[in-house]
Design an enzyme around this catalytic site. Structure first.
Site, PDB file in Angstrom:
ATOM      1  N   GLY A   1      -0.791   5.900  28.041  1.00 29.96           N
ATOM      2  CA  GLY A   1       0.110   7.013  27.772  1.00 29.96           C
ATOM      3  C   GLY A   1       1.097   6.689  26.675  1.00 29.96           C
ATOM      4  O   GLY A   1       0.897   5.756  25.893  1.00 29.96           O
TER       5      GLY A   1
ATOM      6  N   THR B   1      -5.998   4.118  25.015  1.00 28.64           N
ATOM      7  CA  THR B   1      -5.968   2.815  25.675  1.00 28.64           C
ATOM      8  C   THR B   1      -7.092   2.704  26.711  1.00 28.64           C
ATOM      9  O   THR B   1      -7.458   3.683  27.340  1.00 28.64           O
ATOM     10  CB  THR B   1      -4.613   2.642  26.389  1.00 28.64           C
ATOM     11  OG1 THR B   1      -3.573   2.815  25.433  1.00 28.64           O
ATOM     12  CG2 THR B   1      -4.485   1.282  27.029  1.00 28.64           C
TER      13      THR B   1
END
Length: 340
Positions: A257, A206
């Site tokens: 995460g 990300t």
């Protein structure tokens, strides 16, 4: 004579006032900051070639300087965050935009979100497959709709109405990401997605950015391709306001995460709540959430952010996180590994 003296005093006072105004303007101008991440996970120097490491450093530096220049020229934190994230969405190095991972069905499904502190407006998209830069569409949801989150075909219909160019899904193909999917399918063809152990040993690619502009406005944004081999329309934390992205007058956060944990812990909001209600510093607040709360749940990942004074925060519980910042004094920092 008295009249002349008073006139002179007024002139001096006016000059002093002007100097003070200029000083304040300079102080305001210097009070811009930006922080970014490009994913967290098992990122080890021992497994990184010098060439790949340099490629990441250059990509992070380019992203930072793109956003910082906008801030220094008086642009908004929102424009800075969008431009910064676009550079990372356009790079095959990161799991966002061009470098997005593949789903179980061999598709690329992209998510993004953005939030602005001044009015707490927010926009997000999930599961889009024809949008080159999802962060731009997320911001269009924020500014040109009554909604916060749009998904899949509906989000793309909105994009067409707003004049967005649709790209062929082939645009997102990269051999490296395709090979990652094939490896998982070959080893476990019926697997729904990454196992807990695989997630712990993977890189969450990300990307995100948080910026503070001259007007004291904080904007946070996040963009991702999700998890390799995800199924059933799985959506992680990146497009979820309060989980992967959050901004208010106290701070702004972007997360990376294992999304399921970040959603359950409302990570981005929780950090800002600790700053607002308990008076914790942004670094202390982030460490409480990432190093204590999230770890206790079994969640891996990290966050970046800054507060209303431009204090930079980075916190992660994995071996590495691609990250960088330019602080209020103009100091630039690029880091990858835990030990840095």
């Amino acid at each position: 004579m008295i009249k002349q003296t008073l006139t002179a005093l007024f002139l001096i006072a006016g000059l002093a006032s002007g100097i003070n105004a200029m000083d304040n303007s300079d102080n305001t101008k210097s009070k811009t900051a930006i922080v970014i991440h490009g994913g967290a996970g098992t990122i080890l120097k021992s497994k990184m070639t010098p060439e790949i490491e340099q490629a990441y450093i250059e990509a992070l530096t380019h992203a930072l300087k793109t956003g910082h220049q906008i801030l220094q020229e008086g642009g908004s934190s929102t424009e800075a965050v969008k431009a910064t994230i676009v550079t990372m969405e356009d790079s095959p190095l990161f799991n966002a935009g061009k470098g997005a991972v593949f789903t179980h069905e061999g598709k690329n499904e992209l998510d993004a979100s953005i939030m602005v502190s001044s009015d707490r407006s927010a926009g997000a998209v999930a599961g889009v497959s024809h949008i080159k830069n999802p962060i731009l569409l997320a911001d269009k949801v924020r500014t040109d709709s009554k909604h916060v989150l749009m998904a899949r075909e509906g989000a793309e219909e909105f994009a067409k109405e707003q004049g967005f160019e649709m790209v062929d899904p082939k645009y997102f193909f990269t051999q490296n990401r395709w090979d990652q999917l094939q490896k998982i399918l070959k080893e476990s063809p019926d697997k729904m997605q990454l196992s807990e152990d695989e997630a712990k040993n993977s890189k969450f690619g990300t990307v995100g950015a948080v910026a503070l502009d001259m007007n004291g406005v904080i904007t946070a944004g996040t963009s991702t391709g999700g998890m390799t081999n995800k199924r059933y329309g799985r959506i992680g934390d990146s497009p979820i306001i309060g989980a992967g992205t959050y901004a208010n007058q106290y701070c702004g956060i972007s997360a990376t995460g294992h999304g399921e944990y970040f959603i359950r812990a409302a990570v981005a909001y929780d950090i800002c709540a600790l700053v607002e209600y308990k008076g914790e510093s942004i670094q202390e607040a982030a460490d409480i959430v990432i190093q204590e709360k999230l770890k206790a749940m079994g969640g891996d990942g990290g966050v970046i952010g800054l507060d209303k004074d431009g204090n930079i925060m980075m916190s992660f519980n994995t071996p590495g996180m691609y990250r960088g910042s330019i602080d209020v004094d103009g100091n630039i920092s690029i880091e990858i590994y835990q030990e840095q």
